[in-house]
Scaffold this active site. Structure first.
Site, mmCIF file in Angstrom:
data_model
loop_
_atom_site.group_PDB
_atom_site.id
_atom_site.type_symbol
_atom_site.label_atom_id
_atom_site.label_comp_id
_atom_site.label_asym_id
_atom_site.label_seq_id
_atom_site.Cartn_x
_atom_site.Cartn_y
_atom_site.Cartn_z
ATOM 1 N N CYS A 5 80.117 18.453 24.433
ATOM 2 C CA CYS A 5 80.856 16.710 24.269
ATOM 3 C C CYS A 5 79.672 16.064 23.993
ATOM 4 C CB CYS A 5 81.569 16.599 25.458
ATOM 5 S SG CYS A 5 82.983 15.303 25.200
ATOM 6 N N HIS A 24 84.802 20.981 26.311
ATOM 7 C CA HIS A 24 84.195 21.262 27.484
ATOM 8 C C HIS A 24 84.509 22.909 27.978
ATOM 9 C CE1 HIS A 24 82.726 17.378 28.993
ATOM 10 N NE2 HIS A 24 83.582 16.852 28.390
ATOM 11 N N GLU A 53 83.043 24.841 29.741
ATOM 12 C CA GLU A 53 82.487 25.312 31.149
ATOM 13 C C GLU A 53 83.904 25.447 31.994
ATOM 14 O OE1 GLU A 53 81.908 22.531 29.590
ATOM 15 O OE2 GLU A 53 81.848 20.587 31.209
#
Ligand code: GLN
Length: 548
Positions: free
Chosen positions: A388, A520, A522
């Site tokens: 990001c 994102h 993650e």
């Protein structure tokens, strides 16, 4: 046979905060799921913010984003990671969100002139939020109540779950209380009194826990189980020990399963006890514990580096990637503001790392330090993952130092009142349609968006090609006016929105592994299935460590 109605588990916490209620709730969700039950889970947070989206990481840690675009508490990350569940807007309600609905209804005249009160109107709304978990495809719904028993702001939530269980009956709803049994070093003793008192607080409200889960540093003795059972009015076998685990939080479900917590829950809810399948989870823990692994180090360069929880999912995803690559991964946490101080030796700060990760963020504090670290990764061919804002910084770095666009920057850092403080090259900017939206809350690109990968790129190789869906949380985008120039200079646009208008992923042609993503990744990594980008990023670092 699955139950016809959805059964409910309510998890409260006592004595102190930060007991790991989220991990306990997530572990229970995993165990019940592995017993073949269909589980849904939510967290009720007693604070007044409508959601944590506008809160600083200093206040709240990471904001976890669901696929349907909810900005939520980081405990939802534990739920998704442990139990591999998909959370949603129904998975996190705050006091603010509950009141907002009630007040909007009141303004609309829906209460027909009645006095609107905490009981029953707020509690009814909380019960409605709990009920959103019900459904024919859900056997067991888990509701974690944020905060600690005794907090003023938790009261309406506790009153609501008391009423809820009263309505559905004890065979359809259970109270689990997570408490602390502290060890007093001077006395050399474990103390049960705080737990007795915290159960006492619940009893005053009309909640008697069915199960007591005791967080402790030292093992509970027979005497402690007896005392806790007696004073807390819980069956002795339903006093469960949850001792600190030695190696990884992923040991917690195994420890709880050893004490048959899941079996007791299932029996108390009048459901059938089915076999528990946990071999892969046991194997996962063994792989973490195994000492016989090559070591490597990754630098995470961020501005909230001193906060353990600010990059929670990033650290978890790195752990998953280390498990997948069978390496012992050390993370060097670098404060990006330190890296921009005059005279900083970047080579020294980043010496010996086999990967550099720049996570997401907002505002310009520490930006130049991130850009300098990215330049170092690019020039020294160190594997890089930019997430990001991390990807946006990589684009800025490339524009300035490869394309020669002096002063290139993100329009996020412009001072609109002073044209002299606006970048001449807004390589990251707001798209026209976004500019019309002025309010702060809810103006971001949030939640899951599709992205088409470009065949042959490292991104496509990582994912195995095709079209992916990843979660976003940002306002700014790569400025398409510079795209051609970037590509000519060696940037690879490896992923775009299906219509091609939004740059979702970038790479460098002339680099072993340098990938940026506007989303994102993650949030979608799981302990048993490492996210492809984290996996390949760590793999590239491992290869570099081997060559060194
Ligand atoms: N601040 C940037 C934006 O809003 C990046 C946000 C992020 O990293 N999540 O576009």
């Amino acid at each position: 046979m699955s139950s016809k109605i959805t059964k409910h588990l309510f998890i409260t916490g006592g004595v102190v905060s930060s007991l790991g209620k989220g991990i306990t709730a997530a572990s229970i969700a995993l165990l019940l799921k592995r017993r073949g039950y269909r589980v849904r889970i939510q967290k009720l947070d007693p604070y007044v913010n409508v959601d944590p989206g506008t809160m600083s990481p200093f206040e709240h840690g990471e904001v976890y984003v669901t696929d349907d675009g909810a900005e939520t508490d980081l405990d939802l990350g534990h739920y998704e990671r442990f139990a591999d569940l998909q959370c949603s807007q129904a998975s996190n309600y705050t006091t603010g969100r509950i009141y907002k609905t009630v007040i909007e209804r009141e303004r609309h005249g829906d209460y027909l002139g009645k006095t609107v009160q905490v009981v029953p109107h707020i509690t009814d709304e909380i019960k409605r939020a709990i009920r959103t978990l019900d459904g024919p495809d859900v056997d067991i719904a888990i509701t974690e109540i944020g905060g600690t028993a005794g907090d003023i702001e938790s009261l309406p939530f506790l009153e609501a779950i008391r009423q809820y269980r009263q309505e559905i009956g004890p065979q359809n709803g259970l109270f689990i209380h997570l408490t602390l049994v502290p060890y007093l070093r001077a006395a050399g003793e474990l103390k049960t009194k705080p737990s007795q008192q915290s159960v006492g607080i619940l009893r005053e409200i009309g909640i008697i826990p069915d199960i007591l889960v005791c967080r402790c540093e030292e093992p509970l003795e027979k005497e402690h189980f007896r005392k806790l059972a007696l004073f807390c009015n819980v069956r002795p076998e339903l006093v469960i020990e949850e001792r600190d685990v030695a190696n990884t939080i992923y040991e917690v479900p195994l420890e709880l399963a050893k004490q048959e917590l899941d079996t007791y829950i299932i029996e108390l809810l009048n459901l059938h006890v089915r076999d528990l399948e946990l071999d892969d989870w046991q194997d996962l823990v063994q792989r973490v514990i195994d000492k016989n692994k090559p070591a490597m180090e990754i630098a995470v360069v961020g501005k909230y580096i001193q906060l353990k929880d600010a990059y929670k999912s990033i650290y978890e995803a790195l752990d998953h990637a280390a498990i997948a690559n069978h390496v012992k991964l050390k993370v060097r946490q670098l404060d990006s503001e330190d890296l921009e101080k005059p005279g900083v030796d970047m080579a020294k700060a980043l010496h010996g790392v086999q990967g550099i990760l720049v996570p997401g963020g907002f505002g310009n504090r520490g930006i130049e330090g991130k850009i300098a670290a990215i330049r170092y990764a690019r020039e020294n061919k160190i594997p890089f993952l930019g997430i990001c804002l991390g990807m946006q910084c990589a684009v800025i770095e490339f524009a300035r130092n490869v394309c020669g666009l002096a002063g290139a920057n993100s329009a996020e850092f412009d001072d609109e009142k002073d044209p002299a403080k606006c970048t001449p090259h807004p390589v990251i900017h707001l798209m026209e349609e976004q500019k019309k939206i002025i309010n702060l809350g809810g103006t971001m690109r949030l939640g899951g968006w599709p992205c088409d990968l470009v065949p042959g790129t490292k991104s496509a190789v990582a994912y195995g090609g095709g079209s992916i869906r990843e979660r976003h949380r940002h306002r700014y985008e790569v400025n398409n006016s510079y795209r051609e120039q970037f590509v000519e200079a060696g940037m690879v646009i490896s992923g775009t929105s299906p219509d091609g208008t939004l740059v979702e992923m970038t790479e460098l042609a002339d680099h072993p592994w340098f990938v940026g993503c506007q989303f994102h990744p993650e949030f979608k990594s799981r302990p048993l299935v490492s996210h492809p980008l984290f996996r390949d990023f760590v793999a590239a670092g491992k290869a570099m460590a081997k060559d060194a």
